[in-house]
Design a protein around this motif. Structure first.
Motif, PDB file in Angstrom:
ATOM      1  N   HIS A  88       0.820  -1.218   0.000  1.00 47.44           N
ATOM      2  CA  HIS A  88       0.000   0.000   0.000  1.00 47.44           C
ATOM      3  C   HIS A  88       0.851   1.265   0.000  1.00 47.44           C
ATOM      4  O   HIS A  88       0.326   2.364  -0.123  1.00 47.44           O
ATOM      5  N   GLN A  89       2.147   1.133   0.199  1.00 45.54           N
ATOM      6  CA  GLN A  89       3.025   2.307   0.320  1.00 45.54           C
ATOM      7  C   GLN A  89       4.144   2.298  -0.725  1.00 45.54           C
ATOM      8  O   GLN A  89       5.318   2.466  -0.390  1.00 45.54           O
ATOM      9  N   PRO A  90       3.829   2.144  -2.010  1.00 48.01           N
ATOM     10  CA  PRO A  90       4.900   2.134  -3.009  1.00 48.01           C
ATOM     11  C   PRO A  90       5.623   3.477  -3.090  1.00 48.01           C
ATOM     12  O   PRO A  90       6.784   3.540  -3.473  1.00 48.01           O
ATOM     13  N   GLY A  91       4.942   4.541  -2.696  1.00 45.47           N
ATOM     14  CA  GLY A  91       5.550   5.873  -2.714  1.00 45.47           C
ATOM     15  C   GLY A  91       6.733   5.985  -1.776  1.00 45.47           C
ATOM     16  O   GLY A  91       7.653   6.770  -2.004  1.00 45.47           O
ATOM     17  N   PHE A  92       6.746   5.174  -0.704  1.00 46.25           N
ATOM     18  CA  PHE A  92       7.878   5.216   0.226  1.00 46.25           C
ATOM     19  C   PHE A  92       9.149   4.747  -0.459  1.00 46.25           C
ATOM     20  O   PHE A  92      10.213   5.333  -0.272  1.00 46.25           O
ATOM     21  N   LEU A  93       9.035   3.699  -1.266  1.00 47.00           N
ATOM     22  CA  LEU A  93      10.210   3.173  -1.956  1.00 47.00           C
ATOM     23  C   LEU A  93      10.731   4.171  -2.986  1.00 47.00           C
ATOM     24  O   LEU A  93      11.919   4.211  -3.268  1.00 47.00           O
ATOM     25  N   GLU A  94       9.832   5.006  -3.532  1.00 44.38           N
ATOM     26  CA  GLU A  94      10.225   5.984  -4.540  1.00 44.38           C
ATOM     27  C   GLU A  94      10.707   7.304  -3.939  1.00 44.38           C
ATOM     28  O   GLU A  94      11.700   7.862  -4.380  1.00 44.38           O
ATOM     29  N   LEU A 100       4.533   8.390   1.834  1.00 40.45           N
ATOM     30  CA  LEU A 100       3.625   7.608   2.668  1.00 40.45           C
ATOM     31  C   LEU A 100       2.209   8.160   2.578  1.00 40.45           C
ATOM     32  O   LEU A 100       1.986   9.355   2.699  1.00 40.45           O
ATOM     33  N   LYS A 101       1.261   7.272   2.385  1.00 37.59           N
ATOM     34  CA  LYS A 101      -0.158   7.616   2.325  1.00 37.59           C
ATOM     35  C   LYS A 101      -0.857   7.055   3.544  1.00 37.59           C
ATOM     36  O   LYS A 101      -0.347   6.162   4.221  1.00 37.59           O
TER      37      LYS A 101
END
Length: 195
Positions: A88-94, A100-101
């Protein structure tokens, strides 16, 4: 100088590993392969032994198998929870913390079909090694999107420390940057961020 140093370094060993693609692997290297003693299995079936001894051996075999199955289920649940939270948090890896959402433990519990308490226990004192560093698994559970907060941090950090700017002005700048934020919200996070 070590005599006066009061800071204790804590070594953190990650329990979960995530690669740049978001693939999750749980480390179980310290848990040995458990097997039920063949001697007890044979004792439980040996009719030359008295019934009390056979029953004792059968009970121990049953308990050992249940314990082994519980450990296997625990590992599987840990993998499912970690995959769901990180998925659910692919933005953290990017983008790190800014990516983080909002994600609650109850959302993950529903997805994994377990209780919130199970998710909480699975996330407690567990660390995830990611391409962005090693972080607590609990970091992936957030009550508000972190992108606006990180933008606020950038705005505040860019200001000279000796010049105070009102919360209203900062709120207006946040709105211009595409993050609608009330004055009270700016004030709350300003204190939390230490500005």
């Amino acid at each position: 100088g070590r005599l006066y140093d009061r800071v204790e370094n804590t070594l953190v060993m990650p329990d979960v590993f995530v690669n740049a693609k978001g693939e999750v692997r749980v480390d179980q290297g310290d848990i040995p392969e458990l097997r039920v003693s063949q001697k007890y299995v044979e004792m439980a079936k040996d009719h030359e032994l008295d019934k009390e001894t056979r029953d004792f051996a059968a009970d121990r075999v049953r308990r050992a198998r249940e314990f082994r199955e519980a450990l296997i289920r625990r590992k599987e649940t840990m993998v499912e929870i970690a995959e769901a939270a990180i998925g659910h948090q692919p933005g953290f890896l990017e983008r790190g913390a800014a990516g983080l959402k909002k994600l609650t433990m109850s959302e993950v519990a529903k997805e994994v079909k377990c209780t919130v308490a199970n998710v909480s226990r699975a996330a407690a004192r567990k660390y995830v090694k990611t391409p962005r560093g090693t972080v607590p698994l609990r970091k992936f559970f957030v009550l508000v999107d972190q992108e606006p907060i990180e933008k606020l941090r950038e705005l505040l950090a860019a200001r000279p420390a000796d010049k105070h700017v009102s919360d209203i002005v900062i709120a207006e700048e946040m709105t211009k940057a595409g993050y609608k934020m009330a004055r009270r919200t700016v004030a709350k996070y300003r204190v939390k961020l230490g500005y």
